[in-house]
Write a protein that holds these residues in place. Sequence first.
Motif, PDB file in Angstrom:
ATOM      1  N   SER A  64       0.811  -1.220   0.000  1.00 48.15           N
ATOM      2  CA  SER A  64       0.000   0.000   0.000  1.00 48.15           C
ATOM      3  C   SER A  64       0.847   1.275   0.000  1.00 48.15           C
ATOM      4  O   SER A  64       0.479   2.261  -0.667  1.00 48.15           O
ATOM      5  CB  SER A  64      -0.931   0.003   1.222  1.00 48.15           C
ATOM      6  OG  SER A  64      -0.188  -0.042   2.423  1.00 48.15           O
TER       7      SER A  64
ATOM      8  N   SER B  67       1.903   0.380  -9.140  1.00 52.36           N
ATOM      9  CA  SER B  67       1.867  -1.011  -8.673  1.00 52.36           C
ATOM     10  C   SER B  67       3.230  -1.670  -8.851  1.00 52.36           C
ATOM     11  O   SER B  67       3.613  -2.558  -8.087  1.00 52.36           O
ATOM     12  CB  SER B  67       0.793  -1.796  -9.427  1.00 52.36           C
ATOM     13  OG  SER B  67       1.149  -1.985 -10.783  1.00 52.36           O
TER      14      SER B  67
ATOM     15  N   VAL C 279      -6.376  -7.045 -13.600  1.00 54.43           N
ATOM     16  CA  VAL C 279      -7.554  -6.171 -13.542  1.00 54.43           C
ATOM     17  C   VAL C 279      -7.362  -4.952 -14.447  1.00 54.43           C
ATOM     18  O   VAL C 279      -8.275  -4.551 -15.193  1.00 54.43           O
ATOM     19  CB  VAL C 279      -7.816  -5.722 -12.087  1.00 54.43           C
ATOM     20  CG1 VAL C 279      -8.917  -4.665 -12.046  1.00 54.43           C
ATOM     21  CG2 VAL C 279      -8.188  -6.917 -11.226  1.00 54.43           C
ATOM     22  N   ILE C 280      -6.155  -4.349 -14.403  1.00 54.73           N
ATOM     23  CA  ILE C 280      -5.887  -3.163 -15.236  1.00 54.73           C
ATOM     24  C   ILE C 280      -5.961  -3.524 -16.717  1.00 54.73           C
ATOM     25  O   ILE C 280      -6.531  -2.781 -17.530  1.00 54.73           O
ATOM     26  CB  ILE C 280      -4.501  -2.570 -14.893  1.00 54.73           C
ATOM     27  CG1 ILE C 280      -4.508  -2.011 -13.459  1.00 54.73           C
ATOM     28  CG2 ILE C 280      -4.119  -1.478 -15.881  1.00 54.73           C
ATOM     29  CD1 ILE C 280      -3.147  -1.551 -12.977  1.00 54.73           C
TER      30      ILE C 280
ATOM     31  N   LEU D 164      -1.536   3.983 -12.362  1.00 53.38           N
ATOM     32  CA  LEU D 164      -1.828   2.875 -11.455  1.00 53.38           C
ATOM     33  C   LEU D 164      -0.893   1.696 -11.709  1.00 53.38           C
ATOM     34  O   LEU D 164      -0.394   1.078 -10.768  1.00 53.38           O
ATOM     35  CB  LEU D 164      -3.284   2.440 -11.621  1.00 53.38           C
ATOM     36  CG  LEU D 164      -3.798   1.374 -10.640  1.00 53.38           C
ATOM     37  CD1 LEU D 164      -3.668   1.872  -9.200  1.00 53.38           C
ATOM     38  CD2 LEU D 164      -5.251   1.017 -10.953  1.00 53.38           C
TER      39      LEU D 164
ATOM     40  N   ASN E 181      -4.626   4.712 -15.963  1.00 51.50           N
ATOM     41  CA  ASN E 181      -4.152   3.325 -16.051  1.00 51.50           C
ATOM     42  C   ASN E 181      -2.636   3.236 -15.984  1.00 51.50           C
ATOM     43  O   ASN E 181      -2.071   2.376 -15.306  1.00 51.50           O
ATOM     44  CB  ASN E 181      -4.656   2.671 -17.335  1.00 51.50           C
ATOM     45  CG  ASN E 181      -6.093   2.205 -17.216  1.00 51.50           C
ATOM     46  OD1 ASN E 181      -6.623   2.074 -16.121  1.00 51.50           O
ATOM     47  ND2 ASN E 181      -6.746   1.977 -18.359  1.00 51.50           N
TER      48      ASN E 181
ATOM     49  N   SER F 240      -9.481  -3.900 -17.649  1.00 52.99           N
ATOM     50  CA  SER F 240     -10.113  -2.589 -17.758  1.00 52.99           C
ATOM     51  C   SER F 240      -9.702  -1.890 -19.052  1.00 52.99           C
ATOM     52  O   SER F 240     -10.514  -1.254 -19.732  1.00 52.99           O
ATOM     53  CB  SER F 240      -9.738  -1.721 -16.560  1.00 52.99           C
ATOM     54  OG  SER F 240     -10.209  -0.407 -16.690  1.00 52.99           O
TER      55      SER F 240
ATOM     56  N   LEU G 295       2.412   1.980  -3.448  1.00 56.29           N
ATOM     57  CA  LEU G 295       1.292   2.249  -4.358  1.00 56.29           C
ATOM     58  C   LEU G 295       0.696   3.627  -4.071  1.00 56.29           C
ATOM     59  O   LEU G 295       0.452   4.419  -4.988  1.00 56.29           O
ATOM     60  CB  LEU G 295       0.232   1.159  -4.206  1.00 56.29           C
ATOM     61  CG  LEU G 295      -0.948   1.202  -5.193  1.00 56.29           C
ATOM     62  CD1 LEU G 295      -0.464   0.913  -6.613  1.00 56.29           C
ATOM     63  CD2 LEU G 295      -2.014   0.196  -4.780  1.00 56.29           C
TER      64      LEU G 295
ATOM     65  N   ALA H  82      -0.745  -9.683  -5.046  1.00 53.66           N
ATOM     66  CA  ALA H  82      -1.705  -8.573  -5.154  1.00 53.66           C
ATOM     67  C   ALA H  82      -1.436  -7.736  -6.399  1.00 53.66           C
ATOM     68  O   ALA H  82      -2.363  -7.346  -7.121  1.00 53.66           O
ATOM     69  CB  ALA H  82      -1.631  -7.700  -3.900  1.00 53.66           C
ATOM     70  N   VAL H  83      -0.145  -7.462  -6.663  1.00 51.59           N
ATOM     71  CA  VAL H  83       0.210  -6.645  -7.831  1.00 51.59           C
ATOM     72  C   VAL H  83      -0.136  -7.370  -9.130  1.00 51.59           C
ATOM     73  O   VAL H  83      -0.661  -6.765 -10.076  1.00 51.59           O
ATOM     74  CB  VAL H  83       1.715  -6.296  -7.796  1.00 51.59           C
ATOM     75  CG1 VAL H  83       2.163  -5.722  -9.139  1.00 51.59           C
ATOM     76  CG2 VAL H  83       1.994  -5.288  -6.688  1.00 51.59           C
TER      77      VAL H  83
ATOM     78  N   LEU I 176      -3.712  -7.257  -9.625  1.00 53.42           N
ATOM     79  CA  LEU I 176      -4.056  -5.896 -10.042  1.00 53.42           C
ATOM     80  C   LEU I 176      -3.706  -5.684 -11.511  1.00 53.42           C
ATOM     81  O   LEU I 176      -4.441  -5.003 -12.246  1.00 53.42           O
ATOM     82  CB  LEU I 176      -3.303  -4.887  -9.167  1.00 53.42           C
ATOM     83  CG  LEU I 176      -3.563  -3.401  -9.442  1.00 53.42           C
ATOM     84  CD1 LEU I 176      -5.031  -3.058  -9.252  1.00 53.42           C
ATOM     85  CD2 LEU I 176      -2.687  -2.530  -8.542  1.00 53.42           C
TER      86      LEU I 176
ATOM     87  N   TRP J 271     -13.990 -12.169 -13.447  1.00 53.67           N
ATOM     88  CA  TRP J 271     -13.763 -12.370 -12.009  1.00 53.67           C
ATOM     89  C   TRP J 271     -14.045 -13.819 -11.600  1.00 53.67           C
ATOM     90  O   TRP J 271     -13.287 -14.394 -10.797  1.00 53.67           O
ATOM     91  CB  TRP J 271     -14.675 -11.430 -11.211  1.00 53.67           C
ATOM     92  CG  TRP J 271     -14.288  -9.996 -11.319  1.00 53.67           C
ATOM     93  CD1 TRP J 271     -14.943  -9.013 -11.994  1.00 53.67           C
ATOM     94  CD2 TRP J 271     -13.134  -9.376 -10.750  1.00 53.67           C
ATOM     95  NE1 TRP J 271     -14.290  -7.810 -11.878  1.00 53.67           N
ATOM     96  CE2 TRP J 271     -13.172  -8.009 -11.110  1.00 53.67           C
ATOM     97  CE3 TRP J 271     -12.072  -9.844  -9.967  1.00 53.67           C
ATOM     98  CZ2 TRP J 271     -12.191  -7.107 -10.727  1.00 53.67           C
ATOM     99  CZ3 TRP J 271     -11.091  -8.938  -9.580  1.00 53.67           C
ATOM    100  CH2 TRP J 271     -11.161  -7.594  -9.956  1.00 53.67           C
TER     101      TRP J 271
END
Length: 674
Positions: A109, A135, A179-180, A131, A128, A183, A112, A172-173, A176, A193
């Motif tokens: 966190s 990350s 997800v990016i 982020l 994007n 997106s 980031l 987590a990265v 992520l 998901w």
Amino acid sequence: MDVLLNQLIEQFQLPLQNPVLIFSLILLIILLAPILLQRIKIPGIIGLIVSGIIIGPAGLNILEKSLFVDVFSTIGLLYIMFIAGLELDLNRFKATKYKSLLFGFLTFSIPLGLGFPICHYLLGFDFNASLLTASMFATHTLVTYPIVSKLGVSKNIAVAITVGGTILTDTAVLILLAVILGSHSGGLTQEFWIRLGISITLFSAFMFFVIPKIARWFFEKLESEKHSHYIFVLSVVFFAAFLAETAGLESIIGAFVAGLALNKLIPNSSALMNRIEFMGNSLFIPFFLISVGMIVDISVILSGPMALVIAGTLTVVAIAGKWLAAFLAQIFLKYTKNQRNLIFGLSSAHAAATLAVILVGYKAGILDDNILNGTVILILVTCIVASFVTERAAKSIIRSSDDDEDLELDSAINQEHILIPIANLVNIDKVLDFAVLIKEKKSINPLAILTVVPNTKEAGITIVKAKQRLENFLKETTASDTHATVMATIDHNAASGISRTAREIVADIILLGWPQKTGFLDKLIGDKMESILQNTDRTLFICDFQIPLVNHKRLFLIVPPNAEFEEGFAIWMNKIAQLSVELSIPINLNCTEETHDAILKFAKTNKIALSMNYHHFNDWEEFFILSRQIAETDFLILVAARKGYISHFGYLDRLPTKLEKHFSSTSKMVIYPQ
């Protein structure tokens, strides 16, 4: 002659194409770079990375990025993550899982949260790109883990929470990142998901439930095929990496999970572990570090002011974010300055996951050339900083821990001597495996394997034959980097020969195999055992291994009242704790409250991490009530006592015989303390 010269010139045209020549060059660099740079006190890791820069496409162009280089560098990267998972002290990790979660949250966190506003508002990247770049700051690669492993501080709690935090933040990265990308491509749907969640669940279930069972079966059925064990382990690592990619994760996550899945089956002091570390540290990991250097292009820093600004900003933010996370971890967890620096050193190097994130983002069109080039500079700088910080912090921790040990532990531990009398060759391999696991690593004395031959005319010939038979069993101790020596002595009586040799070499522990079953049920401690007990005052271990050591799931320890007052209490307790750590299994302790308190005090004083479940037990007349709790995969350990000593009482003399009668198929050990 001219033809030969032309062929030679053709072979050395740059970049090199001959795979034999390429491999020879890489091996030469792996050999010389660390040796030369150690003389000027520069960590060997930096030497390998700098060598990669020099020989790479952006340097002298001696080597180009090829399938050959990519394969070996990928193996090295996976090896780093696998060894990190394999060497993780699971007993300590379980005790510190919340601390690992805390550090994982901080190291994810903070970089980031620090990186996103700087990228978005200061450097002007879109949402994007900001982020994704932020990350990247949260990732880190355990490039400097070989340093802590080599220096012997991999069991430090700071290393445990950093490794735990690594897998959390990188996972987590990488999620992520998925997800990016979803997106960016407009594919962040409910189906995405569901598919990601199901694949991760199936991957985890297969690795933690199926793989350990297959590995346990393989090691047990092919126990004598030691080289096959190594090939099997490699197969698991790369198959796990492939499955992770199939599940939508990065391969490094799969390699780390493979290490966790096999952790309990490969003790840290075993020959197999030594082979794994030897091949990794000698070949695969150095190859990866060289390949990291080959990616670096120093000329990008000269491509314009914007590239310079971006490279500098990214590097400063990356280092600041990781240092701040380590600093807050130190405050929250009350760690020392050296432990904070060790956490920072391990978590500040960016390489594998960083490259994965940036390259994927670059190919997807989210990131531009300036970010890519700046990231390459970031990798070089952070690897150099991490190497210096990690090595300095690890050495400082060693110096401070040595000072503590001098105050708390008996200095004679460096002279520990274990004697292993061998009457027959049945299960000798398991006895030697056990000896390797419990041997004090700081002891300069080898394991002493003894055979006693009758005093007859053929005694000389018998000694030669006995030594030849025992020499064959020294290969495994040598493979585990444990020194052992074979001894032979002549005596009319085996017990007296053992007792005399124990006095001659000043043995601390005598490690005996379980007596043969002929006439055994009448009285376990017969003339031979009784004679050894009476004629030696050393700690005596009598062992019976029914299954391979790594297949045990619990140490079922039974201790009599007042055992803490025996002189040998610290010796056997230290060995039980060491065995628990090596096998990554808990101790089920059955004793009185007073003995339990003494064990906890001993562990605290000597900084020993115990994974232990305590049960009050003092009703020795109803001893076999405990049998309902003992499983076939338990290692049953009974602490007895010699007659006349403070913890001795009559019922103890009858127990060994009953153990053989009621637990003939269970691994067991009877300990007679010094």
